[in-house]
Design an enzyme around this catalytic site. Structure first.
Site, PDB file in Angstrom:
ATOM      1  N   ALA A 120     -21.626  14.633  -2.735  1.00  0.00           N
ATOM      2  CA  ALA A 120     -20.912  13.173  -1.869  1.00  0.00           C
ATOM      3  C   ALA A 120     -20.096  12.837  -3.728  1.00  0.00           C
ATOM      4  O   ALA A 120     -19.979  12.396  -4.291  1.00  0.00           O
ATOM      5  CB  ALA A 120     -22.356  11.702  -1.712  1.00  0.00           C
ATOM      6  N   HIS A 149       2.026  15.582  -1.894  1.00  0.00           N
ATOM      7  CA  HIS A 149       3.371  15.246  -2.581  1.00  0.00           C
ATOM      8  C   HIS A 149       3.627  15.762  -3.393  1.00  0.00           C
ATOM      9  O   HIS A 149       3.143  16.415  -4.344  1.00  0.00           O
ATOM     10  CB  HIS A 149       3.744  13.702  -2.332  1.00  0.00           C
ATOM     11  CG  HIS A 149       3.422  13.230  -0.229  1.00  0.00           C
ATOM     12  ND1 HIS A 149       4.215  13.887   0.392  1.00  0.00           N
ATOM     13  CD2 HIS A 149       3.032  12.611  -0.085  1.00  0.00           C
ATOM     14  CE1 HIS A 149       4.222  13.049   1.163  1.00  0.00           C
ATOM     15  NE2 HIS A 149       2.926  12.782   1.682  1.00  0.00           N
ATOM     16  N   LYS A 185     -16.873  20.741 -10.353  1.00  0.00           N
ATOM     17  CA  LYS A 185     -17.735  20.902 -10.930  1.00  0.00           C
ATOM     18  C   LYS A 185     -19.205  22.163 -10.481  1.00  0.00           C
ATOM     19  O   LYS A 185     -20.010  21.575  -9.991  1.00  0.00           O
ATOM     20  CB  LYS A 185     -17.766  20.966 -12.154  1.00  0.00           C
ATOM     21  CG  LYS A 185     -16.929  20.537 -12.549  1.00  0.00           C
ATOM     22  CD  LYS A 185     -17.168  19.953 -13.945  1.00  0.00           C
ATOM     23  CE  LYS A 185     -16.078  19.664 -14.905  1.00  0.00           C
ATOM     24  NZ  LYS A 185     -15.450  19.158 -16.156  1.00  0.00           N
TER      25      LYS A 185
END
Length: 164
Positions: free
Chosen positions: A138, A92, A158
């Protein structure tokens, strides 16, 4: 097997758990290759303007995944997606001049290459290209493109290594 009804292209030997949910707009295109598994409570939402999701061969989509598409998204063959992963091709807008609920979505193609592993709880945001062979840790939040065979983790994700 009612889930087959949602697909424009459906390969062979797929396993789609009966609790997987598909919410598709009238012009949605949903394609799946062969030997794929979609686990329990995976949620697919394909909404206007022109949603098109392509899933390659030998893909596993884990439990409680949420995949939402307004434009174009692809998941390459031989990719494994852990549980509770979210993959989204839109966001959005939040300009100060207009209240948020009235603003249009920003929509960008999102691509996951072949032979990738996406760890549990990861988030893949709109406009991201994940190249071949990438491993995503994860709970990572992927906000930018990831080069082939990289290993990424963190918020934002990263590069922490390269597949050897």
């Amino acid at each position: 097997m009612y889930q087959k009804l949602y697909f424009n292209k459906y390969g062979y030997d797929n396993v789609i758990k009966k609790t997987a949910e598909f919410c598709l707009t009238d012009n949605a295109i949903l394609e799946i290759g062969s030997n794929c598994t979609i686990q329990d409570y995976a949620f697919f939402q394909l909404t206007k303007p022109k949603p098109h999701l392509t899933i390659g061969d030998n893909v596993t989509i884990g439990r409680h995944n949420m995949i939402t598409v307004k434009s174009r998204m692809s998941i390459g063959s031989n990719t494994i997606i852990g549980g509770y992963v979210q993959i989204i091709d839109h966001n959005h807008q939040f300009k100060k001049s207009t209240i948020i609920r009235l603003q249009q979505a920003e929509i960008q193609h999102t691509t996951i290459g072949e032979d990738c592993w996406i760890g549990a709880g990861a988030k893949i945001l709109c406009g991201v290209t994940i190249e071949k062979g990438v491993v995503i840790g994860a709970n990572a939040v992927v906000t930018h493109d990831i080069p082939a065979y990289s290993i990424v983790a963190g918020v934002p994700a990263k590069i922490i290594g390269v597949r050897g």
